[in-house]
Enzyme design. Structure first.
Site, PDB file in Angstrom:
ATOM      1  N   LYS A   1      -7.601  43.770 -13.512  1.00 29.18           N
ATOM      2  CA  LYS A   1      -7.244  43.863 -14.339  1.00 29.18           C
ATOM      3  C   LYS A   1      -6.692  44.309 -14.859  1.00 29.18           C
ATOM      4  O   LYS A   1      -7.365  45.983 -15.453  1.00 29.18           O
ATOM      5  CB  LYS A   1      -8.483  43.258 -15.435  1.00 29.18           C
ATOM      6  CG  LYS A   1      -8.369  42.780 -16.693  1.00 29.18           C
ATOM      7  CD  LYS A   1      -9.500  43.295 -17.372  1.00 29.18           C
ATOM      8  CE  LYS A   1      -9.712  43.688 -18.105  1.00 29.18           C
ATOM      9  NZ  LYS A   1      -8.933  44.272 -18.681  1.00 29.18           N
TER      10      LYS A   1
ATOM     11  N   MET B   1      -8.474  55.052  -5.144  1.00 31.58           N
ATOM     12  CA  MET B   1      -8.186  53.694  -4.589  1.00 31.58           C
ATOM     13  C   MET B   1      -6.498  53.438  -3.730  1.00 31.58           C
ATOM     14  O   MET B   1      -6.156  53.233  -2.741  1.00 31.58           O
ATOM     15  CB  MET B   1      -7.610  52.385  -5.491  1.00 31.58           C
ATOM     16  CG  MET B   1      -6.416  53.366  -7.249  1.00 31.58           C
ATOM     17  SD  MET B   1      -6.486  51.613  -8.740  1.00 31.58           S
ATOM     18  CE  MET B   1      -5.422  52.730  -9.310  1.00 31.58           C
TER      19      MET B   1
ATOM     20  N   HIS C   1       0.169  48.761 -14.157  1.00 32.85           N
ATOM     21  CA  HIS C   1       0.868  48.763 -15.904  1.00 32.85           C
ATOM     22  C   HIS C   1       0.843  50.561 -16.247  1.00 32.85           C
ATOM     23  O   HIS C   1       1.088  50.687 -16.654  1.00 32.85           O
ATOM     24  CB  HIS C   1       1.085  48.225 -16.932  1.00 32.85           C
ATOM     25  CG  HIS C   1      -0.695  48.075 -17.355  1.00 32.85           C
ATOM     26  ND1 HIS C   1      -0.724  47.929 -19.281  1.00 32.85           N
ATOM     27  CD2 HIS C   1      -1.804  48.606 -17.228  1.00 32.85           C
ATOM     28  CE1 HIS C   1      -1.407  48.382 -19.551  1.00 32.85           C
ATOM     29  NE2 HIS C   1      -3.079  48.573 -18.869  1.00 32.85           N
TER      30      HIS C   1
END
Length: 358
Positions: free
Chosen positions: A258, A245, A262
């Site tokens: 999702k 990514m 974090h």
């Protein structure tokens, strides 16, 4: 030091109780793990009525000499709210029978939505060992305490050791099935108007399959690292793409992440979101990024929620460069990545739905 007094003695005893309560918190966690490993939530649920201690011991097929010890384990788990007791008429008169509660219903391995794999992964002995390196990590130069303990990052270890990779994937799939079932049923409007969606860091595809089932008109794609998507079950409903990514992301009307950001530093989050922005339409054409993430809010979070969020934050510190973020930190990341606006829906308990617009 103030001279001893009855009042001071009371304060010291309270302080000792506070220390002990937090010192032995691990007993709660490991007792819960034991119950999941033994399948106690499933056994009590399948019994169909309150289950006596003797019935539970018989169903577990453990030596009857362990009955007093099982009673003590269940007493703690009842106190913690994972089970409850009800009075029933038994062979020996009025007895107590165990019943499941909403938390233990989430720990049934046979349940459609289950967090049992999440519990077993988080409390796996090979991962818990890393906590012993936290203090020495503060004194060293390694990026994370996990790296201090293993010489590699968590993602590198997961890529090299199939057992860890499967444990992590099962855990994430367990959590994904839980959270997306709520999003789809109660907040499905976030998918209105979409023709395509890519689940970035989508693991084994639990989220993408749930969205595809609920919204057949949305073309769903799972995007993750090659060693992760190798474990995605074959399906005609979703596409599967491997990649990085940080380099490129498949285009779509919306991208879903999702509990991905974090796990990364603020700078890395900006890099990821810039890649996201490159492949979605304009805001006017319905383009957006959907995040399912924690937002730390000291003004509105209750004590228990705040404690859990802060625990997650330190856990992320142990294993990654990521963290749990306040809204103003999220806002800066979105602006730095070139996004124009965002909306936070604090509707998922400890997590929120965050829509970010280009």
């Amino acid at each position: 030091m103030a001279p001893y007094s009855g009042e001071r003695g009371h304060e010291l005893l309270q302080a000792q109780a506070h220390v002990w309560n937090h010192l032995y918190h691990y007993v709660n966690s490991m007792s819960l793990k034991c119950a999941v490993e033994l399948g106690i939530p499933d056994i009590i649920h399948n019994h169909g009525r309150p289950m006596t201690l003797s019935e539970l011991v018989a169903a577990l097929k453990i030596n009857s000499s362990k009955t007093p010890y099982m009673s003590r384990l269940m007493r703690l788990l009842v106190h913690l709210g994972f089970f409850d007791v009800e009075k029933i008429n038994g062979n020996n008169g009025v007895e107590e029978g165990y019943v499941i509660t909403p938390p233990s219903s989430l720990l049934r391995k046979e349940a459609t939505v289950s967090l049992s794999a999440f519990v077993l992964e988080e409390l796996d002995s090979s991962l818990l060992t890393n906590w012993n390196f936290l203090s020495s990590w503060f004194q060293g130069n390694e990026t994370t305490a996990f790296e201090k303990a293993n010489g590699l990052s968590f993602l590198e270890v997961a890529a090299e050791i199939p057992e860890i990779n499967c444990l992590f994937n099962d855990s994430m799939a367990s959590d994904a099935q839980f959270i997306i079932s709520i999003v789809v049923k109660e907040y499905g409007q976030v998918f209105d108007g979409l023709r395509s969606l890519v689940d970035v860091g989508g693991g084994t595809g639990a989220v993408a399959r749930a969205i595809a089932d609920a919204f057949p008109h949305v073309k769903c794609t799972v995007f993750d690292q090659p060693h992760v998507i190798a474990h995605v079950p074959k399906s005609t409903k979703i596409d599967v793409v491997g990649g990085n990514m940080f380099e490129s992301i498949p285009p779509a009307d919306a991208l879903l992440l999702k509990s991905v950001l974090h796990g990364w530093s603020d700078n890395d989050c900006v890099k990821i979101l810039k890649r996201c922005k490159e492949v979605i339409p304009t805001k006017e054409d319905g383009g957006k990024v959907i995040l399912l993430e924690t937002v730390v809010n000291g003004d509105t979070d209750d004590y228990k929620s705040m404690e859990t969020k802060l625990c997650f934050d330190v856990m992320m510190m142990l294993a990654s460069t990521g963290k749990e973020r306040e809204e103003h930190v999220w806002q800066k990341i979105f602006i730095d990545a070139g996004f124009s606006d965002y909306k936070i829906l604090p509707v998922l308990g400890l997590r929120s739905i965050i829509e970010v617009y280009p």
